[in-house]
Scaffold this motif. Structure first.
Motif, PDB file in Angstrom:
ATOM      1  N   PHE A 106      24.879  42.002  39.568  1.00  0.00           N
ATOM      2  CA  PHE A 106      25.397  40.705  39.451  1.00  0.00           C
ATOM      3  C   PHE A 106      25.994  40.065  38.973  1.00  0.00           C
ATOM      4  N   LYS A 107      26.873  39.309  39.089  1.00  0.00           N
ATOM      5  CA  LYS A 107      28.424  38.756  38.169  1.00  0.00           C
ATOM      6  C   LYS A 107      28.017  37.263  38.205  1.00  0.00           C
ATOM      7  N   PRO A 108      28.575  36.058  37.769  1.00  0.00           N
ATOM      8  CA  PRO A 108      28.228  34.494  37.726  1.00  0.00           C
ATOM      9  C   PRO A 108      29.153  33.730  38.287  1.00  0.00           C
ATOM     10  N   ASP A 303      41.391  30.548  37.111  1.00  0.00           N
ATOM     11  CA  ASP A 303      41.565  31.754  36.624  1.00  0.00           C
ATOM     12  C   ASP A 303      40.412  32.223  35.218  1.00  0.00           C
ATOM     13  N   LEU A 304      39.698  31.861  35.086  1.00  0.00           N
ATOM     14  CA  LEU A 304      38.590  31.740  34.202  1.00  0.00           C
ATOM     15  C   LEU A 304      37.903  32.422  35.361  1.00  0.00           C
ATOM     16  N   ILE A 305      36.650  32.526  36.270  1.00  0.00           N
ATOM     17  CA  ILE A 305      36.345  33.422  36.980  1.00  0.00           C
ATOM     18  C   ILE A 305      36.809  34.692  37.187  1.00  0.00           C
ATOM     19  N   LYS A 306      38.243  34.764  37.350  1.00  0.00           N
ATOM     20  CA  LYS A 306      38.844  35.746  37.933  1.00  0.00           C
ATOM     21  C   LYS A 306      39.241  37.206  36.533  1.00  0.00           C
ATOM     22  N   LYS A 307      39.252  36.029  35.528  1.00  0.00           N
ATOM     23  CA  LYS A 307      39.226  37.385  33.977  1.00  0.00           C
ATOM     24  C   LYS A 307      37.675  37.229  33.855  1.00  0.00           C
ATOM     25  N   GLU A 308      36.492  36.169  33.263  1.00  0.00           N
ATOM     26  CA  GLU A 308      34.995  37.006  33.455  1.00  0.00           C
ATOM     27  C   GLU A 308      34.732  38.033  34.814  1.00  0.00           C
ATOM     28  N   GLU A 310      36.710  39.985  35.605  1.00  0.00           N
ATOM     29  CA  GLU A 310      37.431  41.785  35.081  1.00  0.00           C
ATOM     30  C   GLU A 310      36.920  42.489  34.296  1.00  0.00           C
ATOM     31  N   ARG A 311      36.171  41.624  33.132  1.00  0.00           N
ATOM     32  CA  ARG A 311      35.642  41.727  32.269  1.00  0.00           C
ATOM     33  C   ARG A 311      34.129  42.200  32.514  1.00  0.00           C
ATOM     34  N   LEU A 312      33.995  41.506  33.139  1.00  0.00           N
ATOM     35  CA  LEU A 312      32.452  42.294  33.523  1.00  0.00           C
ATOM     36  C   LEU A 312      32.557  43.913  34.157  1.00  0.00           C
ATOM     37  N   ASP A 313      33.142  43.560  35.316  1.00  0.00           N
ATOM     38  CA  ASP A 313      33.846  45.328  36.434  1.00  0.00           C
ATOM     39  C   ASP A 313      34.096  45.978  34.874  1.00  0.00           C
ATOM     40  N   ALA A 314      35.055  45.634  34.460  1.00  0.00           N
ATOM     41  CA  ALA A 314      35.415  46.894  33.434  1.00  0.00           C
ATOM     42  C   ALA A 314      33.845  46.837  32.255  1.00  0.00           C
ATOM     43  N   GLU A 315      33.049  46.228  31.987  1.00  0.00           N
ATOM     44  CA  GLU A 315      32.427  46.697  31.125  1.00  0.00           C
ATOM     45  C   GLU A 315      30.820  47.253  31.902  1.00  0.00           C
ATOM     46  N   ASN A 316      30.771  47.071  33.197  1.00  0.00           N
ATOM     47  CA  ASN A 316      29.942  47.715  33.769  1.00  0.00           C
ATOM     48  C   ASN A 316      30.345  49.255  34.265  1.00  0.00           C
ATOM     49  N   THR A 317      32.241  49.690  34.412  1.00  0.00           N
ATOM     50  CA  THR A 317      32.154  50.961  34.502  1.00  0.00           C
ATOM     51  C   THR A 317      32.150  51.628  33.192  1.00  0.00           C
TER      52      THR A 317
END
Ligand code: CNA
Length: 320
Positions: A106-108, A303-308, A310-317
């Protein structure tokens, strides 16, 4: 009747003076108020409705809410799944539900990042949440700005010897479908540090509510039915000249008839008597984006939502 109200107002000092603090009791009035109060101290209060767009069901929404989907757990009544006494007797239904709700993947939501933006802008006095899903932490809100009134899944404890456990440890057991048992005493069940009905709220909640609410210049309530106490009545703890904005799919937390008759300061007042309460009815994310747009931070929020994310997706991968 007016004389009785006046008498009570003077004697009990409980009345709501309903001063006209907003130019107009609307979202525009709130936006102007924030713009005109450079150091506006904002308290946000949230419930499960700020997390539904992340895919986590709330309690009370018709058909999608958890209370409408508990038949498979064979409970004596729906709330039992969150009651301490029932948990002590039979923790299985709770952990079966936890497996469905665990903050896995789940993402914020935009609402969470809007609250973070309020903090970054120096406007957030504190964020009070009833949610246990840890999405505020995941959105990057610093712990000192956060009050998790009903606790959190972030940590857990053995009910017998109080040994502490982490979310990853509990998650592994819960996902395997095993009731987490303490590895220290080999006896107690490990319960996530969420507050079940029948348990005390964290000390931090009482300490900070006493300090914060009297100082607030604006209260924003989002995604809550405002029925669980004592959280719900925090709305009455701000000063009588503090505007209160509700962003929710439905109007909630309104003053009841007895309090109205007695002129008591209890509940939100969304009619012409109020000079400070505003209900914006719709999805929390849309309400937050609207506020951000009107305050000139719309693109920053996106921008903040997009950046964060992407960061969470990368961490999950990386994890999988
Ligand atoms: P609730 O009683 O289920 O009320 C949710 C409210 O939010 C309702 O008024 C809905 O109409 C409204 N709502 C739902 N989705 C949206 C949306 N997208 N936009 C705007 N409004 C929306 O939940 P409360 O938080 O008021 O009740 C308190 C309980 C719920 C606490 O003890 C929590 O621990 C518990 N809970 C938490 C979570 C979580 O952590 N995400 C999930 C489910 C329940």
């Amino acid at each position: 009747m007016e004389r009785i109200q006046k008498y009570l107002a003077q004697k009990l000092r409980l009345f709501d003076s309903s001063e006209k603090v907003l130019r107009e009791p609307s979202i525009t009035g709130i936006i102007d108020y924030i713009k005109e109060n450079e150091n506006c101290k904002i308290i946000t209060m949230a419930g499960a409705g700020i997390s539904t767009s992340a895919g986590i069901p709330d309690f009370r929404s018709p058909s999608s809410g958890l209370y409408h989907n508990l038949a498979k757990y064979n409970l004596p009544h729906p709330q039992a799944i969150f009651e301490l006494d029932f948990f002590m007797e039979n923790p299985e239904p709770f952990f079966m539900l936890a497996k469905e709700l665990l903050p896995e993947g789940f993402k914020p939501t935009p609402s969470h990042y809007f609250i973070r933006l309020l903090w970054e802008k120096g406007l957030l006095l504190r964020h009070y949440t009833q949610n246990i899903d840890t999405l505020e932490r995941m959105a990057g809100l610093p712990p000192e700005k956060l009050v998790e009134a009903h606790g959190t899944f972030h940590t857990g404890r053995c009910l017998k010897c109080r040994a502490p456990y982490t979310l990853p440890w509990m998650k592994e057991k819960i996902i395997e479908g095993v009731i987490p048992k303490c590895e220290e005493c080999n006896e107690g069940v490990v319960k996530p540090d969420i507050v079940l009905f029948g348990e005390m709220l964290p000390e931090r909640f009482h300490y900070l509510t006493d300090r914060d609410f009297a100082q607030a210049d604006l209260l924003i309530i989002m995604g809550s039915s405002l029925v669980v106490q004592p959280f719900a009545s925090l709305v009455d703890r701000v000063r009588s000249d503090c505007p209160r904005l509700l962003i929710n799919k439905e109007k909630v937390g309104m003053q009841d008839r007895l309090s109205r008759f007695l002129g008591l300061r209890q509940g939100l007042i969304f009619d012409e008597r109020s000079g400070r309460d505003v209900a914006w009815i719709g999805a929390c994310d849309a309400g937050c984006q609207l506020l951000a747009d009107e305050l000139g931070w719309g693109d920053e929020l996106k921008d903040l939502i997009k950046k964060e994310h992407e960061r969470l997706d990368a961490e999950n991968t990386k994890k999988n």
